[in-house]
Design an enzyme around this catalytic site. Structure first.
Site, PDB file in Angstrom:
ATOM      1  N   HIS A 101       0.876  -1.178   0.000  1.00  0.00           N
ATOM      2  CA  HIS A 101       0.000   0.000   0.000  1.00  0.00           C
ATOM      3  C   HIS A 101       0.907   1.221   0.000  1.00  0.00           C
ATOM      4  O   HIS A 101       1.976   1.199   0.626  1.00  0.00           O
ATOM      5  CB  HIS A 101      -0.831   0.118   1.279  1.00  0.00           C
ATOM      6  CG  HIS A 101      -1.781  -0.984   1.568  1.00  0.00           C
ATOM      7  ND1 HIS A 101      -1.435  -2.091   2.273  1.00  0.00           N
ATOM      8  CD2 HIS A 101      -3.103  -1.108   1.300  1.00  0.00           C
ATOM      9  CE1 HIS A 101      -2.497  -2.879   2.421  1.00  0.00           C
ATOM     10  NE2 HIS A 101      -3.520  -2.311   1.834  1.00  0.00           N
ATOM     11  N   ASP A 104       2.251   2.071   3.377  1.00  0.00           N
ATOM     12  CA  ASP A 104       3.150   1.079   3.993  1.00  0.00           C
ATOM     13  C   ASP A 104       4.611   1.504   3.871  1.00  0.00           C
ATOM     14  O   ASP A 104       5.422   1.213   4.749  1.00  0.00           O
ATOM     15  CB  ASP A 104       3.059  -0.289   3.272  1.00  0.00           C
ATOM     16  CG  ASP A 104       1.708  -0.938   3.379  1.00  0.00           C
ATOM     17  OD1 ASP A 104       0.909  -0.533   4.233  1.00  0.00           O
ATOM     18  OD2 ASP A 104       1.462  -1.878   2.581  1.00  0.00           O
ATOM     19  N   GLU A 232     -10.882  -6.344  -4.608  1.00  0.00           N
ATOM     20  CA  GLU A 232     -10.720  -7.444  -3.652  1.00  0.00           C
ATOM     21  C   GLU A 232     -11.987  -7.554  -2.810  1.00  0.00           C
ATOM     22  O   GLU A 232     -12.201  -6.771  -1.885  1.00  0.00           O
ATOM     23  CB  GLU A 232      -9.495  -7.172  -2.777  1.00  0.00           C
ATOM     24  CG  GLU A 232      -9.179  -8.321  -1.843  1.00  0.00           C
ATOM     25  CD  GLU A 232      -7.880  -8.112  -1.084  1.00  0.00           C
ATOM     26  OE1 GLU A 232      -6.905  -7.597  -1.666  1.00  0.00           O
ATOM     27  OE2 GLU A 232      -7.849  -8.464   0.103  1.00  0.00           O
ATOM     28  N   GLU A 268      -9.551 -13.533  -1.791  1.00  0.00           N
ATOM     29  CA  GLU A 268      -8.849 -13.888  -0.551  1.00  0.00           C
ATOM     30  C   GLU A 268      -9.679 -14.930   0.206  1.00  0.00           C
ATOM     31  O   GLU A 268     -10.852 -14.703   0.489  1.00  0.00           O
ATOM     32  CB  GLU A 268      -8.654 -12.623   0.288  1.00  0.00           C
ATOM     33  CG  GLU A 268      -7.856 -12.863   1.545  1.00  0.00           C
ATOM     34  CD  GLU A 268      -7.344 -11.582   2.186  1.00  0.00           C
ATOM     35  OE1 GLU A 268      -6.909 -10.659   1.456  1.00  0.00           O
ATOM     36  OE2 GLU A 268      -7.368 -11.505   3.414  1.00  0.00           O
ATOM     37  N   HIS A 271     -11.645 -13.836   3.197  1.00  0.00           N
ATOM     38  CA  HIS A 271     -12.799 -13.001   2.841  1.00  0.00           C
ATOM     39  C   HIS A 271     -13.934 -13.878   2.317  1.00  0.00           C
ATOM     40  O   HIS A 271     -15.106 -13.615   2.578  1.00  0.00           O
ATOM     41  CB  HIS A 271     -12.415 -11.972   1.771  1.00  0.00           C
ATOM     42  CG  HIS A 271     -11.377 -10.993   2.217  1.00  0.00           C
ATOM     43  ND1 HIS A 271     -10.911  -9.990   1.406  1.00  0.00           N
ATOM     44  CD2 HIS A 271     -10.693 -10.851   3.380  1.00  0.00           C
ATOM     45  CE1 HIS A 271     -10.000  -9.271   2.048  1.00  0.00           C
ATOM     46  NE2 HIS A 271      -9.843  -9.797   3.246  1.00  0.00           N
ATOM     47  N   ASP A 296      -5.054 -13.390  -2.831  1.00  0.00           N
ATOM     48  CA  ASP A 296      -4.370 -13.081  -1.573  1.00  0.00           C
ATOM     49  C   ASP A 296      -4.475 -14.333  -0.722  1.00  0.00           C
ATOM     50  O   ASP A 296      -5.513 -14.600  -0.112  1.00  0.00           O
ATOM     51  CB  ASP A 296      -5.062 -11.910  -0.853  1.00  0.00           C
ATOM     52  CG  ASP A 296      -4.443 -10.575  -1.218  1.00  0.00           C
ATOM     53  OD1 ASP A 296      -3.623 -10.539  -2.148  1.00  0.00           O
ATOM     54  OD2 ASP A 296      -4.767  -9.573  -0.553  1.00  0.00           O
ATOM     55  N   ASP A 307     -11.247 -11.965  10.369  1.00  0.00           N
ATOM     56  CA  ASP A 307     -10.211 -12.004   9.342  1.00  0.00           C
ATOM     57  C   ASP A 307      -8.856 -12.167  10.020  1.00  0.00           C
ATOM     58  O   ASP A 307      -8.154 -11.201  10.268  1.00  0.00           O
ATOM     59  CB  ASP A 307     -10.291 -10.693   8.533  1.00  0.00           C
ATOM     60  CG  ASP A 307      -9.584 -10.784   7.200  1.00  0.00           C
ATOM     61  OD1 ASP A 307      -9.208 -11.907   6.803  1.00  0.00           O
ATOM     62  OD2 ASP A 307      -9.411  -9.740   6.563  1.00  0.00           O
ATOM     63  N   ASP A 309      -6.197 -13.748   8.904  1.00  0.00           N
ATOM     64  CA  ASP A 309      -5.054 -13.647   7.975  1.00  0.00           C
ATOM     65  C   ASP A 309      -3.894 -14.561   8.354  1.00  0.00           C
ATOM     66  O   ASP A 309      -2.729 -14.129   8.385  1.00  0.00           O
ATOM     67  CB  ASP A 309      -4.556 -12.188   7.894  1.00  0.00           C
ATOM     68  CG  ASP A 309      -5.493 -11.296   7.107  1.00  0.00           C
ATOM     69  OD1 ASP A 309      -6.244 -11.805   6.263  1.00  0.00           O
ATOM     70  OD2 ASP A 309      -5.459 -10.066   7.340  1.00  0.00           O
ATOM     71  N   ASP A 339      -0.985 -12.567   1.738  1.00  0.00           N
ATOM     72  CA  ASP A 339      -1.633 -11.580   2.613  1.00  0.00           C
ATOM     73  C   ASP A 339      -1.908 -12.286   3.938  1.00  0.00           C
ATOM     74  O   ASP A 339      -3.043 -12.559   4.304  1.00  0.00           O
ATOM     75  CB  ASP A 339      -2.928 -11.066   1.973  1.00  0.00           C
ATOM     76  CG  ASP A 339      -3.510  -9.875   2.723  1.00  0.00           C
ATOM     77  OD1 ASP A 339      -2.946  -9.522   3.776  1.00  0.00           O
ATOM     78  OD2 ASP A 339      -4.519  -9.314   2.263  1.00  0.00           O
TER      79      ASP A 339
HETATM   80  C1  XUL Z   1      -7.781  -6.642   4.251  1.00  0.00           C
HETATM   81  C2  XUL Z   1      -6.971  -7.027   3.089  1.00  0.00           C
HETATM   82  C3  XUL Z   1      -6.058  -5.990   2.582  1.00  0.00           C
HETATM   83  C4  XUL Z   1      -5.950  -5.933   1.104  1.00  0.00           C
HETATM   84  C5  XUL Z   1      -5.133  -4.790   0.579  1.00  0.00           C
HETATM   85  O1  XUL Z   1      -8.635  -7.616   4.702  1.00  0.00           O
HETATM   86  O2  XUL Z   1      -7.016  -8.144   2.634  1.00  0.00           O
HETATM   87  O3  XUL Z   1      -4.816  -6.212   3.158  1.00  0.00           O
HETATM   88  O4  XUL Z   1      -5.376  -7.106   0.604  1.00  0.00           O
HETATM   89  O5  XUL Z   1      -5.644  -3.568   0.976  1.00  0.00           O
HETATM   90 CO    CO Z   2      -6.019  -9.017   1.011  1.00  0.00          CO
END
Ligand code: XUL
Ligand code: CO
Length: 438
Positions: A101, A104, A232, A268, A271, A296, A307, A309, A339
């Site tokens: 990003h 970042d 996304e 993702e 998600h 992702d 989430d 991750d 991600d």
């Molecule tokens: C948030 C997510 C983000 C996007 C990029 O859930 O997945 O990190 O991948 O903004």
């Molecule tokens: Co993501």
């Protein structure tokens, strides 16, 4: 450069019997599978935000990670130090791509002018690193969700001045992605939704979303960016409801705004599960609608349901996903972006390597299993047999629009059709998938 990663060697392929855990057991980047190398198939990327920006804080406590770049007091020097160590990590992992990003990589700033200058300063440095190391950019994205100005959304904010700031960030980041040779540009609409309907004009916000996205596509063409624009999908978190909740919903919105041939999706798994779907459902939906772009890769936690991750580790799930990706022709501009973040208690430099090594090996194993499935392709053979009859007779004329409901009903009546139910063979098909998991 700090000595944070100094004790860890460059990660190389050492085979399934490797003694060291700092080695790839399955990801052999030059190994050919179905005519392409593993590196070319998987197009793996390391993400900047979880791996270099997050310091391990959660809502109950502060950072646990003690990264050297977080201890640098001058904000610009901290951004430089982070970049140094990030590229050391990318190089040691020997993976081909990274993602970021805008915020970042930069020192935090407040005004539009400062944003342009500071992002530009870092983009120049990133360009030098890309040239020196050969690590490439899979995608860039603008963060339209962390700064308090975005508390009510980015493109869908009720305040047109905030939307203008969002426009500045996206223009600068898309230009930067283009300049750095990025393969895609991603929009994750973290706050493009609502917290309560009581203060929200849904029609207005949807129109803002559509027009903003069209502007991004127009700008892509204006600057000659050849990569894909990717949305996304995510159903919620941090919002109660996010407008681009899943692949099918995104496709509906793209169609509403005439963008279905211009924008694809970045899927993702965590998600997908938040939206009540499986990972493979979202992949197959994107394939069916012609909008599959990138992934992702991560996983959620089945018990706590937000989430999280985490690094993916379900080989069965990822093998099946890989099968669907290969069936659809593999990645074009997309790839697998990690991600994913190590757990808050995984606070050593070594843990960052273990997470990514495990992720890369999982994808490599899944690729091998999926390639085996494709060679025999018992699933396809079963599906082909299940859908016979649609290329002729009333099946064909139903699909090509030449048959009315009356005519269809008369086919059944005149031919006295009494078709017997046919087994869907789910258990046998599940056995085929399990056999491919190696
Ligand atoms: C948030 C997510 C983000 C996007 C990029 O859930 O997945 O990190 O991948 O903004
Ligand atoms: Co993501």
């Amino acid at each position: 450069m700090s000595d944070f990663f100094a004790d860890i060697p460059k990660i190389t392929y050492q085979g399934p019997d490797a003694e060291s855990r700092m080695a790839y057991r399955y990801y052999d980047k030059n190994k050919k599978v179905l005519g392409k190398t593993m590196e070319e198939h998987l197009r793996m990327a390391i993400c900047y935000w979880h791996t270099f920006c997050w310091d391990g804080f959660d809502i109950f406590g502060g950072g646990t990670f003690n990264r050297p770049w977080h201890k640098v007091t001058d904000a610009k020097e901290a951004a430089d130090a982070k970049l140094d160590d990030a590229f050391t990590f990318f190089t040691k992992m020997d993976l081909p791509y990274f993602c970021f990003h805008d915020v970042d990589v930069m020192a935090p700033v407040e005004t539009p002018q400062e944003h342009i200058a500071e992002l530009g300063r870092m983009v120049d440095q990133i360009g030098d690193r890309i040239e020196k190391t050969g690590v490439q950019l899979l995608w860039g994205t603008a963060n339209l969700f962390s700064h308090p100005r975005y508390m009510a959304g980015g493109a869908t904010n009720p305040d047109a001045d905030v939307v203008a700031f969002a426009g500045l960030q996206v223009r600068e980041c898309l230009n930067a992605t283009h300049k750095l040779g990025g393969s895609n540009y991603v929009l994750w609409g973290g706050r493009e939704g609502y917290d309560t309907l009581l203060n929200t004009d849904l029609r207005q916000e949807r129109d803002q979303f559509g027009r903003f996205l069209s502007m991004v596509v127009e700008h892509k063409h204006k600057i000659g960016f050849k990569g894909d624009i990717l949305i996304e999908p995510k159903p919620h978190e941090p919002t109660k409801n996010q407008y681009d909740r899943d692949v099918a919903t995104v496709h509906g919105m793209l169609t509403e705004f005439g963008l279905q041939n211009e924008v694809k999706v970045n899927i993702e798994p965590n998600h997908a599960t938040l939206a009540g779907h499986s990972f493979e459902h979202e992949i197959e939906m994107a394939n069916a609608l012609g909008v599959f772009g990138s992934i992702d890769i991560n996983r959620g936690d089945p018990q706590n349901g937000w989430d999280t991750d985490q690094f993916a580790y379900d080989l069965r799930e990822v093998t099946l996903v890989m099968y669907y990706i290969l069936k659809a022709g593999g990645f074009g501009n997309g790839g697998f972006n990690f991600d994913a973040k190590v757990r808050r208690q995984s606070n050593d430099a070594a843990d960052l390597f273990h997470g990514h090594v495990g992720g890369a090996d999982l994808l490599a194993r899944a690729l091998l299993g999926a390639a085996d499935m494709i060679e025999k392709d018992e699933l396809q053979a079963f599906k082909d047999a299940r859908y016979t009859g649609w290329d002729k007779g009333h099946g064909k004329s139903l699909l090509d629009g030449s048959l009315s409901l009356d005519q269809l009903a008369d086919v059944a009546k005149n031919e006295n059709l009494t078709p017997a139910p046919k087994s869907g063979r789910q258990e046998m098909l599940e056995n085929i998938v399990n056999d491919a998991v190696k």
